[in-house]
Design a protein around this motif. Structure first.
Motif, mmCIF file in Angstrom:
data_model
loop_
_atom_site.group_PDB
_atom_site.id
_atom_site.type_symbol
_atom_site.label_atom_id
_atom_site.label_comp_id
_atom_site.label_asym_id
_atom_site.label_seq_id
_atom_site.Cartn_x
_atom_site.Cartn_y
_atom_site.Cartn_z
ATOM 1 N N LYS A 1 -37.983 16.485 -4.879
ATOM 2 C CA LYS A 1 -38.910 17.777 -5.065
ATOM 3 C C LYS A 1 -38.123 18.826 -5.032
ATOM 4 N N GLU B 1 -38.393 34.491 -6.874
ATOM 5 C CA GLU B 1 -38.355 34.319 -5.710
ATOM 6 C C GLU B 1 -39.992 34.068 -5.102
ATOM 7 N N MET C 1 -44.006 24.293 0.301
ATOM 8 C CA MET C 1 -44.750 22.912 -0.087
ATOM 9 C C MET C 1 -43.530 21.767 -0.093
ATOM 10 N N GLY C 2 -42.638 22.064 0.537
ATOM 11 C CA GLY C 2 -41.512 21.174 0.685
ATOM 12 C C GLY C 2 -40.432 20.754 -0.510
ATOM 13 N N TYR C 3 -40.650 21.993 -1.228
ATOM 14 C CA TYR C 3 -39.276 21.676 -2.419
ATOM 15 C C TYR C 3 -38.224 22.363 -2.229
ATOM 16 N N THR C 4 -36.980 21.972 -2.707
ATOM 17 C CA THR C 4 -35.818 22.742 -2.632
ATOM 18 C C THR C 4 -35.565 23.428 -3.958
ATOM 19 N N VAL C 5 -34.689 24.262 -4.042
ATOM 20 C CA VAL C 5 -34.171 25.110 -5.147
ATOM 21 C C VAL C 5 -32.916 24.398 -5.763
ATOM 22 N N ALA C 6 -33.095 23.958 -6.837
ATOM 23 C CA ALA C 6 -31.756 23.164 -7.435
ATOM 24 C C ALA C 6 -31.241 24.163 -8.549
ATOM 25 N N GLU C 7 -29.971 24.119 -8.757
ATOM 26 C CA GLU C 7 -29.436 25.217 -9.731
ATOM 27 C C GLU C 7 -28.475 24.212 -10.573
ATOM 28 N N GLU D 1 -40.128 30.470 -6.013
ATOM 29 C CA GLU D 1 -39.480 29.685 -5.206
ATOM 30 C C GLU D 1 -40.304 29.351 -3.621
ATOM 31 N N ASP D 2 -40.593 30.603 -3.064
ATOM 32 C CA ASP D 2 -41.345 30.683 -1.890
ATOM 33 C C ASP D 2 -42.342 29.688 -1.829
ATOM 34 N N ILE E 1 -41.293 26.054 -1.890
ATOM 35 C CA ILE E 1 -40.451 25.692 -0.557
ATOM 36 C C ILE E 1 -41.502 25.734 0.472
#
Lengths: 345, 804
Positions: free
Chosen positions: A189, A115, A124-130, A118-119, A122
């Motif tokens: 991203k 986390e 910096m403009g990223y999303t979390v992909a699974e 991730e945070d 996030i």
């Protein structure tokens, strides 16, 4: 008459003095100042006095009344304060006894690290992909520039279910799947955390199941220097503001150029200690520029787009950061282990 | 690859650079040096001695009393237990004051009454691994050739005054599996010249082709086969320096012929094989795929059954070697060998890899072929080998070579612009710098304006595309010199999806409610895989599990959490509360990916509150866990939609288990673990739940809307109802809610009584009802009217009697 009033005053003041509680004091008030009290009695005899004496005597009587009244008031305040104090004294508790416990749990250390990362990304403009943990051979290997004959993909190292389906050995297939979904259009991203599996015997440093977290950026004009800058930010956030990174050339089939990234030792600050094996540097992740074959296989024009990717083992980061000596702790879930990770640093 | 610092100096000038500095430079520019080993670390005082006399120790059968000349004024007496020590030998002597590995100090001693002034050493006593010691000396002391000088440093003679760099090579850098490859790399890093060996071979007039003809059937597997013939060879130990270098590189010395082939393998990266020409028994070498079931006995004396996947070298009929992996015993070079056929060939990587894997044989040769040898070094290596065979085995080299060459070596030519290099790296490197880097690498380059065309030498088979060249530039330019930037271009929003946010909410909530997050394995045993599964399908089994315990993918999380509880309880962690979120795996049949459903499961046992000093210590129960779930659903805005229905679930207490339904759809269950299961696991009362998180998150949640704070007072009426014991509270509550209509704002149970004052078979449930009208203050009459309706409904529909 004057003497009588003085006498009454004296008497009353003595009684007030002796009163020990509010009830007694109230009785004094009633008996001296009440309508049937002695002062009223005395005043009834005023009719016998001369016209000059009458107002004088009246004034004196009022004065006595006032004095008694004021004394009672004062005494009352004193008694009241004493009563409050007595109550408070009786209510005193031992404040050093423990409080009523509020039972709380906390994140598993691996989630804590995931986390945190991730945070950061996030922000910096990223999303979390699974993606799936049971994966097709294609996404786990082939789409990542590891054709079937590649020496780096020994069946002995992977948990296959059938020839085409296996437990993913890395989180990189999520990158391949995400790029494919983007249909050749950037920017991509993403940050991809997840469980991965390798055919290793469990011991202090190996686990057949572990966690990785990877990042991927694909856009026009992504440069190696962007990778370096991004990872520098990452290292400072995760390991402390004073950290530096260094890139060492390496080899991964899905990136070219490929680099391994060392962070200056957060234990000794780079002077050399047992954590960094006296080198001042700790290897924390692998990364590189996305291989053009990988871009093309996922539908991106490698002439137009470029990208970088990086990945790391979450257990390794946690072990380094918290000084954990055995990877198996993460999966035995001893409460005495888990509860150590409640503190917000 | 173990690289000798001293040996490397034959090719590159290393002056001014210590082994440690060199290691650091190599690591920073691409190949990780995993360690630098000082071969003679902790060793001193070992000299060459000459055994002048040897006799039996008077008091010990297994000891020898030796008089040894160690180059000092007088010879010394040394007691030696080695079975092979003898008069006239030159040996390594650890003199008095010497230190051997493990800080073993040699002192003057008396052994069974006889004075001993030092120790005659075996190689293992000098720190050399047993498996690297030539067979004849593995059980005793090492005997030096006679030409060594007494009193000299024995470790130097054995090439132990050296440091070894251990290279951790990635799969692409097979070129550095050779001293020459490393020399090119180091030359590029240091910008120093590389000196290559320049073999000078004198040949005799006889021709190799008179001795042997080569035929290759499998040309794809073996596009190039070169054979040289050397006659009048004397098989003997190889020179000491060569043995020392082989041992330092991890190869055991055998004899001069075999050692030379191994030495060339290390030097050129080209595996060679020496056959005893006379034992081949023919004048023909035929390279072909093996026949199914064909057999060969390899040099390790193992009989191997071959298939058509395997490439063999034959004498025209019989296999004499498993190509690229290991030679055959039938053609082995032995002490009496006089004529040697030397093979230098290019075998295709995948073919060698297959054979090596099938037979569990990873040799120095096979690992090089697998990674791809330099096709242009095949002949050079053979040339260098025959030079050494002539020098150190007394051989006479026959003229020419017998060869089959169908290899078409086209060097890779890549053009790249300076702009591209700088664009990918984010640098501002000049064309001169780039060209300089390729020159250092000894890559042939031409520069046309800002385009560089590079002809990649065949030794660097890893370089095929522009990006590979960019990497070469980057690593030699130095990653430290690349600036740090952040991606430019349009910014993108970073966020968690609703699903991901909800998952975080669930975690935070459960942790606030006292549960620790656990992470357990996805792989489990056959028995546990399907236990407590919400939905059962064919189990998903690994093709090759490492153990039965980890052979199938889980269909539920509860069995894993029960393991966690058991583990903790067995270690005096009596109160445990844990949860886990993670996938379970539902098969969709062979070769289809399974459905991975994210589940949430939890388990609690022991005390509700630990370390409590006030009030009653309460054990957890069903309602503690249910309360936690109710709070969770409230948090997710679903509490009105969830129903708990008594249910029977295998492995659960039949009277204390409920299935959960969300808007009519089953989402999981909650309850006490069946007492027999608890007993098996040595647990006290343990409560568990498991939910399909995906189904829960998929349920639509009404958007949050503010509801005005009541301006009018509410009226509360409590009722106690006597009902049949079997009647469940939820049912009565539903009746009340329905009858209460919109004025009934809230209803909840506040008491339950089943004690002695009740009629048998009955219980009393007390409800608190709150009436409220948002528009006005309710009057007693209005409330009574509704309340009566409620009471009537309850009496009629549940047979309840109002308790007095």
């Amino acid at each position: 008459m004057q003497e009588r009033l003085k006498e009454l005053q004296q008497e009353a003041l003595e009684a007030i003095q002796k009163a020990t509680d509010l009830k007694a004091l109230n009785e004094i008030r009633v008996s001296y100042l009440g309508k049937k009290g002695p002062i009223t009695e005395v005043l009834k005899g005023m009719g016998k006095l001369s016209a000059e004496e009458r107002p004088k005597m009246g004034a004196l009587a009022n004065e006595v009344r006032d004095i008694i009244s004021a004394n009672i008031e004062e005494k009352q305040q004193g008694l009241e304060a004493a009563a409050v104090e007595a109550q408070l004294a009786s209510e005193t508790i031992d404040v050093t006894l423990p409080g009523r416990p509020i039972q709380t749990g906390n994140h598993h250390p691996l989630t804590r690290i995931v986390e945190e990362i991730e945070d950061l990304f996030i922000g910096m403009g990223y999303t979390v992909a699974e993606g799936p943990e049971v994966e097709q051979d294609y996404y786990n290997f082939e789409a990542l520039n590891l054709p079937k004959s590649h020496p780096a993909r020994d069946a002995q190292d992977s948990f296959y279910i059938t020839d085409e389906v296996l437990l993913r050995t890395q989180t990189s297939p999520v990158q391949a799947r995400t790029m494919e979904k983007h249909d050749g259009k950037g920017p991509v991203k993403i940050i991809c955390p997840g469980k991965v599996y390798r055919r290793d015997s469990d011991d202090a440093t190996h686990s057949h199941q572990f966690m990785q977290i990877e990042g991927l950026v694909v856009a026009e004009n992504i440069r190696m220097s962007d990778l370096k800058g991004t990872l520098e930010l990452f290292a400072k956030k995760l390991f402390g503001e004073d950290r530096e990174i260094r890139l060492r050339p390496s080899f991964f089939p899905f990136t070219e150029p490929s680099v391994e990234v060392d962070v200056s030792c957060f234990k000794c600050g780079g002077h050399g200690c047992n954590i960094c094996k006296q080198t001042g540097w700790i290897e924390v992740l692998g990364s590189g520029m996305v291989h053009p074959n990988v871009l093309e296989m996922s539908g991106f024009d490698s002439k137009k787009y470029s990208g970088f990717a990086f990945g790391m083992g979450v257990e390794r980061i946690a072990m380094l950061k918290y000084g954990i000596d055995d990877i198996r702790h993460f999966y035995t879930n001893d409460v005495r282990f888990l509860k150590q990770f409640q503190v917000k640093e | 690859m173990f690289v000798s610092y001293k040996w490397l100096q034959e090719y590159v000038d290393l002056s001014g650079i210590t082994p440690d500095e060199l290691a650091e430079k190599i690591t920073r520019s691409g190949i990780e040096v995993e360690g630098v080993e000082v071969l003679n670390e902790g060793l001193k005082g070992v000299v060459i001695g000459h055994v002048l006399e040897r006799e039996q120790h008077p008091n010990a059968d297994k000891l020898n009393k030796c008089l040894v000349d160690i180059g000092e004024e007088n010879p010394v007496q040394i007691i030696c237990g080695a079975p092979n020590v003898d008069k006239g030998q030159k040996v390594a002597v650890a003199t008095v004051g010497a230190v051997l590995p493990g800080n073993f100090k040699i002192k003057k001693a008396k052994l069974r009454g006889e004075e001993s002034n030092g120790m005659i050493c075996s190689l293992s006593e000098l720190g050399i691994e047993g498996k690297l010691i030539a067979k004849e000396f593995s059980e005793g002391i090492f005997v030096f050739p006679n030409d060594v000088t007494v009193g000299e440093d024995a470790l130097e003679k054995l090439q132990r005054d050296d440091q070894i760099l251990e290279l951790g090579l990635t799969a692409n850098r097979g070129d550095c599996l050779s001293m020459l490859g490393v020399a090119y790399e180091v030359g590029a890093i240091l910008n120093r010249e590389v000196k290559l060996p320049n073999p000078a071979v004198r040949t005799i007039s006889e021709k190799a082709t008179d001795y042997v003809q080569i035929k290759v059937e499998a040309k794809e597997d073996n596009p190039l086969y070169v054979a040289k013939v050397i006659k009048n060879v004397t098989v003997a130990p190889s020179p000491l320096w060569m043995q020392g270098r082989l041992m330092a590189a991890g190869i055991r010395p055998h004899n001069n012929v075999v050692d030379i082939t191994n030495y060339i393998l290390l030097e050129y990266g080209q595996p060679l094989h020496a056959f005893d020409y006379d034992r081949l028994g023919s004048k023909e070498i035929l390279v072909r795929r093996a026949k199914d079931g064909e057999k060969i006995v390899t040099l390790d004396d193992a009989e191997r059954t071959l298939t058509a996947d395997h490439l063999v070298i034959t004498n025209g009929s019989e296999p004499v070697a498993l190509a690229g992996v290991m030679g055959g015993a039938n053609s082995e070079v032995k002490a009496d060998t006089t004529t040697v056929l030397l093979e230098s060939a290019y075998f295709a990587g995948p073919t060698v890899r297959k054979a090596s894997k099938d037979h569990g044989l990873r040799s120095e040769a096979s690992s090089r072929f697998e990674k791809g040898v330099d096709p242009n070094r095949v002949r050079a290596a053979a040339e260098r080998a025959v030079e050494l065979l002539a020098l150190y085995a007394g051989g006479e080299v026959l003229d020419g070579e017998a060869v089959v060459d169908t290899l078409n070596v086209e060097p890779v030519v890549i053009s790249i612009t300076l702009e591209k290099i700088n664009r990918v790296l984010g640098t501002d490197i000049s064309i001169e710098e780039v060209a300089g880097i390729f020159t250092r690498l000894q890559f042939e380059t031409t520069v046309d304006n800002e385009t560089i065309t590079v002809t990649v030498p065949t030794r660097r088979g890893d370089i095929t595309i522009e990006e590979d060249l960019i990497e070469e530039v980057a690593r030699l330019y130095g990653y430290d010199n690349i600036p740090s930037t952040l991606p430019m271009g349009s910014s993108t929003p970073g966020y968690l999806t609703t699903y991901q946010q909800k998952r975080r909410t669930v975690r935070h909530y459960l942790e606030g409610a006292g549960l620790y997050q656990a992470v357990t394995y996805s792989l489990t045993s056959e028995a546990k895989a399907t236990q407590y599964a919400l939905e059962t399908r064919e189990p998903i089994k690994l093709a090759m599990p490492m153990s039965e315990d980890r052979s199938q993918l889980r269909l539920s999380i509860i069995p894993q959490l029960l393991e966690v509880v058991k583990y903790n309880v067995a270690r005096q962690n009596d109160s445990v509360a844990v949860y886990e979120t993670g996938p379970v795996f539902l098969s969709n049949g062979t070769d289809a990916l399974p459905d991975e459903r994210e589940h949430l499961a939890g388990a609690i046992t022991g005390l509700r509150e630990q370390h409590q000093w006030q009030g009653e210590k309460k054990e957890v129960d069903f309602f503690v866990l249910k309360g936690i779930l109710e709070g969770l659903f409230a948090k997710l805005g679903l509490e009105q939609k969830v129903e708990y229905l008594q249910a029977v679930v295998e492995g659960m207490h039949p009277g204390r288990t409920a299935e959960l339904f969300l808007a009519g759809q089953k989402i999981g269950f909650i309850g006490q673990v069946h007492p027999t299961v608890q007993k098996e696991l040595d647990l006290k009362e343990t409560y568990v739940f498991e939910l399909s998180l995906e189904t829960v998150f998929a349920e639509e949640v009404a958007p949050l809307q503010y509801e005005s704070i009541p301006r009018f007072p509410s009226i509360t009426r409590d009722i106690a109802l006597v009902v049949e014991k079997e009647k469940v509270a939820g049912e009565i509550e539903s009746i009340i809610v329905e009858a209460g209509g919109k004025l009934l704002k809230d209803v909840h149970v506040f008491d339950l009584y089943e004690g002695e004052h009740m009629e048998p078979g009955k219980k009393s449930i007390a409800f608190s009802l709150k009436y409220f009208d948002p528009e006005k203050t309710l009057t007693d009459e209005e409330v009574t009217k509704v309340h009566e309706k409620v009471l009537t409904a309850v009496k009629e529909k549940s047979g309840a009697v109002l308790r007095g």
